[in-house]
Design an enzyme around this catalytic site. Structure first.
Site, short mmCIF file in Angstrom:
data_model
loop_
_atom_site.label_atom_id
_atom_site.label_comp_id
_atom_site.label_asym_id
_atom_site.label_seq_id
_atom_site.Cartn_x
_atom_site.Cartn_y
_atom_site.Cartn_z
N HIS A 1 -5.15 -3.52 3.01
CA HIS A 1 -5.85 -4.75 3.39
C HIS A 1 -5.06 -5.56 4.43
CE1 HIS A 1 -3.75 -6.80 -0.29
NE2 HIS A 1 -2.99 -6.91 0.79
N HIS B 1 4.91 -1.00 1.66
CA HIS B 1 5.31 -2.10 2.55
C HIS B 1 6.18 -3.09 1.80
CE1 HIS B 1 1.57 -3.77 0.80
NE2 HIS B 1 1.64 -4.91 1.46
N GLU C 1 1.21 -3.50 -4.98
CA GLU C 1 -0.25 -3.69 -4.85
C GLU C 1 -1.02 -2.43 -5.25
OE1 GLU C 1 -0.55 -7.07 -1.28
OE2 GLU C 1 -0.88 -4.97 -0.77
C1 DHB Z 1 0.93 -7.52 5.47
C2 DHB Z 1 0.48 -6.72 4.42
C3 DHB Z 1 -0.07 -7.30 3.28
O1 DHB Z 1 -0.50 -6.61 2.20
C4 DHB Z 1 -0.22 -8.67 3.20
O2 DHB Z 1 -0.82 -9.19 2.12
C5 DHB Z 1 0.26 -9.48 4.24
C6 DHB Z 1 0.83 -8.89 5.36
C7 DHB Z 1 1.50 -6.91 6.70
O3 DHB Z 1 1.77 -5.71 6.73
O4 DHB Z 1 1.65 -7.63 7.69
FE FE Z 2 -1.17 -7.91 0.50
#
Ligand code: DHB
Ligand code: FE
Length: 287
Positions: free
Chosen positions: A12, A197, A244
């Site tokens: 997302h 991430h 997540e």
């Molecule tokens: C990013 C990814 C995310 O899941 C989020 O909630 C906010 C930022 C990103 O990769 O920039």
């Molecule tokens: Fe996120």
């Protein structure tokens, strides 16, 4: 009887939302990402359900540290796109499905999962970016989302977050709830967020392609074993925001094979790095 026809899984990343909002999807950086979603948009057009049950996480937008529901079901009739600091995204409000949502709340809570019931909240990029990825984004004044959506928010922002096992079992309860609805509806369940991430600290920018792809393999073929993976493995291997991914196990738990039916058909599988700070993963599984 209502039925779950398919599950959809997708990252997302908010910058993907901005790329769509600012008409930058053909830029060299974004083009490979949106090419990957092209067949999924075609599929969604041909397989628009009567409702999407959309599992996502709120990023301190509707909820804050004042109030942290582990699982929150949206039973309202309309949800506004949230202002996350730069004004709301130029997308339409999300129409709910109060009748089906109230039935799922009744069934799942009586099935021993304590949900928070939410009649009014704004929805952030966790919900609107997956919708834009699958539904596309014509000019907002001429556009409404193709079907009602039941928002289902999971706390993965403030520990303790729910375990993967709990999420997987909740998905099974959601399936029982949908199948006991007195109405002929096709319902899709979406699991969103992930993949690897980490947005802060010394490991910011962490991406783990091998782990992500092994997660996708096991989500398809052996979600029961995958659901037993502890949080610390997600965080070590996929970064702090990789947690997540437990939300994907809710959608996977709602598929037919988990209740003894046939294995799902893999309709789409896509993986791409980079997209902002996140690895983009996407699957469509059909019952
Ligand atoms: C990013 C990814 C995310 O899941 C989020 O909630 C906010 C930022 C990103 O990769 O920039
Ligand atoms: Fe996120």
């Amino acid at each position: 009887m209502a039925r779950i026809t398919a599950s959809v899984y997708t990252s997302h990343v908010p910058a993907m939302g901005s790329a769509m909002d600012l008409d930058r999807t053909a830029d060299p950086y974004w083009q490979p990402v949106f090419t990957g979603y092209g067949p999924s948009r075609e599929w969604f057009k041909e397989n628009t359900p009567d409702a999407v049950f959309l599992v996502y996480n709120d990023h301190a937008t509707a909820f804050s540290l004042d109030l942290i529901p582990t699982f929150a079901i949206g039973t309202g009739s309309l949800y506004a796109p949230a202002d996350e600091g730069w004004g709301p995204r130029p997308v339409p409000p999300v129409v709910g499905h109060p009748e089906l949502a109230a039935h799922i709340a009744q069934s799942v809570i009586q099935d021993d999962f304590d949900l928070t019931i939410v009649n009014k909240m704004d929805v952030d990029h966790g919900l609107t970016v997956p919708l834009s990825l699958l539904c596309g984004q014509p000019p907002v004044e001429a556009f409404h989302w193709p079907c009602p959506v039941i928002p289902f928010a999971v706390n993965v922002v403030q520990y303790p977050a729910p375990s993967g096992r709990r999420c997987f079992m909740l998905g099974q309860a959601i399936r029982r709830a949908v199948e006991s609805f007195d109405g002929d509806l096709n319902v899709q369940i979406w699991g969103t967020g992930g993949m690897s991430h980490q947005l802060q600290g010394p490991r910011a920018g962490l991406i783990n392609r091998a782990w992500d792809n092994a997660f996708l393999d096991q989500l398809i073929s052996d979600p029961d074993t995958l659901s037993r993976m502890p949080h610390v493995d997600y965080v070590r291997e996929a970064g702090s925001e990789g947690i997540e991914l437990v939300m994907w196990l809710i959608a996977r738990g709602a598929m037919a094979d988990v209740a003894g039916g046939a294995a799902p058909r893999v309709r789409q599988r896509f993986y791409h790095v980079p997209a902002s700070n996140t690895a983009v993963g996407h699957l469509i599984l059909e019952n």
